[in-house]
Design a protein around this motif. Structure first.
Motif, mmCIF file in Angstrom:
data_model
loop_
_atom_site.group_PDB
_atom_site.id
_atom_site.type_symbol
_atom_site.label_atom_id
_atom_site.label_comp_id
_atom_site.label_asym_id
_atom_site.label_seq_id
_atom_site.Cartn_x
_atom_site.Cartn_y
_atom_site.Cartn_z
ATOM 1 N N VAL A 188 0.843 -1.201 0.000
ATOM 2 C CA VAL A 188 0.000 0.000 0.000
ATOM 3 C C VAL A 188 0.878 1.251 0.000
ATOM 4 N N LEU A 189 1.948 1.233 0.784
ATOM 5 C CA LEU A 189 2.854 2.385 0.820
ATOM 6 C C LEU A 189 3.493 2.617 -0.543
ATOM 7 N N LYS A 190 3.935 1.544 -1.160
ATOM 8 C CA LYS A 190 4.569 1.672 -2.481
ATOM 9 C C LYS A 190 3.571 2.155 -3.524
ATOM 10 N N ASP A 191 2.352 1.624 -3.486
ATOM 11 C CA ASP A 191 1.322 2.026 -4.447
ATOM 12 C C ASP A 191 0.968 3.507 -4.319
ATOM 13 N N ASN A 192 1.179 4.047 -3.110
ATOM 14 C CA ASN A 192 0.865 5.460 -2.868
ATOM 15 C C ASN A 192 2.102 6.349 -2.858
ATOM 16 N N ASN A 193 3.225 5.772 -3.317
ATOM 17 C CA ASN A 193 4.482 6.526 -3.431
ATOM 18 C C ASN A 193 4.884 7.189 -2.118
ATOM 19 N N TYR A 194 4.685 6.458 -1.007
ATOM 20 C CA TYR A 194 5.064 6.989 0.296
ATOM 21 C C TYR A 194 6.573 6.857 0.483
ATOM 22 N N ASN A 195 7.235 7.986 0.684
ATOM 23 C CA ASN A 195 8.689 7.996 0.847
ATOM 24 C C ASN A 195 9.115 8.462 2.230
ATOM 25 N N GLY A 196 8.147 8.579 3.162
ATOM 26 C CA GLY A 196 8.458 9.033 4.511
ATOM 27 C C GLY A 196 9.044 7.916 5.364
ATOM 28 N N TYR A 197 9.140 8.207 6.651
ATOM 29 C CA TYR A 197 9.781 7.264 7.574
ATOM 30 C C TYR A 197 8.758 6.360 8.242
ATOM 31 N N LEU A 198 9.254 5.212 8.713
ATOM 32 C CA LEU A 198 8.432 4.210 9.384
ATOM 33 C C LEU A 198 8.961 4.051 10.796
ATOM 34 N N GLY A 199 8.440 4.862 11.732
ATOM 35 C CA GLY A 199 8.916 4.829 13.111
ATOM 36 C C GLY A 199 8.538 3.523 13.792
ATOM 37 N N GLN A 200 9.544 2.874 14.389
ATOM 38 C CA GLN A 200 9.312 1.605 15.081
ATOM 39 C C GLN A 200 8.998 1.891 16.555
ATOM 40 N N GLU A 201 7.761 2.344 16.782
ATOM 41 C CA GLU A 201 7.332 2.735 18.123
ATOM 42 C C GLU A 201 6.907 1.483 18.898
ATOM 43 N N ILE A 202 7.877 0.815 19.480
ATOM 44 C CA ILE A 202 7.664 -0.442 20.197
ATOM 45 C C ILE A 202 7.463 -0.115 21.675
ATOM 46 N N THR A 203 6.242 -0.309 22.197
ATOM 47 C CA THR A 203 5.967 0.127 23.564
ATOM 48 C C THR A 203 5.529 -0.990 24.506
ATOM 49 N N ASP A 204 5.342 -2.207 24.006
ATOM 50 C CA ASP A 204 4.920 -3.284 24.889
ATOM 51 C C ASP A 204 6.057 -3.624 25.867
ATOM 52 N N PRO A 205 5.778 -3.640 27.179
ATOM 53 C CA PRO A 205 6.837 -3.890 28.171
ATOM 54 C C PRO A 205 7.575 -5.221 28.010
ATOM 55 N N LYS A 206 6.970 -6.158 27.301
ATOM 56 C CA LYS A 206 7.638 -7.458 27.162
ATOM 57 C C LYS A 206 8.935 -7.352 26.367
#
Length: 276
Positions: free
Chosen positions: A238-256
């Motif tokens: 979907v990102l490629k089809d929409n020509n998204y060139n921004g960043y993909l923040g890996q917001e990992i918040t689960d305490p495990k």
């Protein structure tokens, strides 16, 4: 498969809050990550309404490892400062806090700072809190414009806010603030909880989407890819089809993930590798 560039994957330090900044940065190098979305929580950074930590020192530590910081994310869920604070004193202190975040972002060379709507209190009307959020984001967008920074607005889950929690709320807030320095951030967890899709967001906002918190989920949980139910290949397509060139923040918040975050970041990147 070539659906994304390595530089688009932005490692975050939230799940490293029990480790030093240096440990986090070294872990990103080991995991093959090139880009950082920097979360300002202690012990990695200090930010308050009056002061903020030395950006030159932080940037040197990042750049010495051939990493680049591209997005700045002031802590705004666990601490006392939020975008729709009700008491006038806390509202102004919140404005000063986020203004310092914008200035720090500019000093670091970040073009994007994350934001959200904040939240209203349950013993007031939603519209009262909504008006405060519009005022705050409008004032901060003016500061951002002066500093050459763009604010990226994300939706939250219903447990976190009663203001901007759905795509339609983002659209209303963007329209009411009506400022060129306020754009859109997709959080895939909030999106999933709301029962929405990436395609719906791109259909509505298109190029106004400048950043993402791009993580797996069930739909709850900010999870490592492979630990939830989202289909990574479909999302990236979907990102490629929409020509998204921004960043993909890996917001990992689960305490495990907090005890051994490096291992989980390396596991996360293995899931991305075949699409880079």
């Amino acid at each position: 498969m070539g659906l994304i560039k390595r530089e688009q994957i932005a490692g975050m330090n939230i799940h490293y809050m029990n480790y030093s900044l240096e440990y986090f940065l070294n872990a990103q190098v080991r995991a093959g990550i090139k880009t950082i979305e920097f979360w300002t929580g202690v012990p990695h950074y200090y930010l308050d309404p009056t002061v903020y930590a030395d950006c030159k020192e932080l940037k040197k530590k990042i750049n010495d490892r051939e990493l680049e910081v591209k997005v700045f994310t002031p802590e705004n869920c666990n601490y006392q400062f939020q975008f729709a604070a009700s008491k006038p004193l806390i509202f102004e202190k919140s404005f000063e806090y986020f203004s310092n975040g914008i200035k720090a972002a500019a000093e670091l060379g970040c073009e994007i700072m994350q934001c959200n709507s904040g939240w209203g209190y349950l013993d007031e009307t939603r519209e009262e809190a909504w008006k405060r959020s519009v005022e705050m984001l409008s004032r901060l967008a003016d500061v951002a414009q002066k500093e050459g920074v763009t604010l990226a607005l994300e939706s939250l889950r219903p447990e976190e806010s009663n203001l901007v929690i759905r795509l339609e709320d983002v659209k209303r807030m963007i329209n009411e603030v009506n400022h060129s320095n306020l754009k859109v951030l997709i959080d895939t967890t909030a999106m999933g909880v709301a029962g929405e899709t990436l395609k719906q967001w791109f259909d509505v906002f298109g190029k106004e989407i400048i950043h993402m918190h791009f993580v797996d989920g069930n739909p709850y949980g900010h999870l490592i890819w492979g630990d939830g139910n989202h289909n990574l290949e479909e999302f990236l397509t979907v990102l490629k089809d929409n020509n998204y060139n921004g960043y993909l923040g890996q917001e990992i918040t689960d305490p495990k993930y907090f005890k051994d975050p490096m291992r989980h970041d390396m596991r996360n990147m293995k899931n991305f590798e075949k699409y880079i």
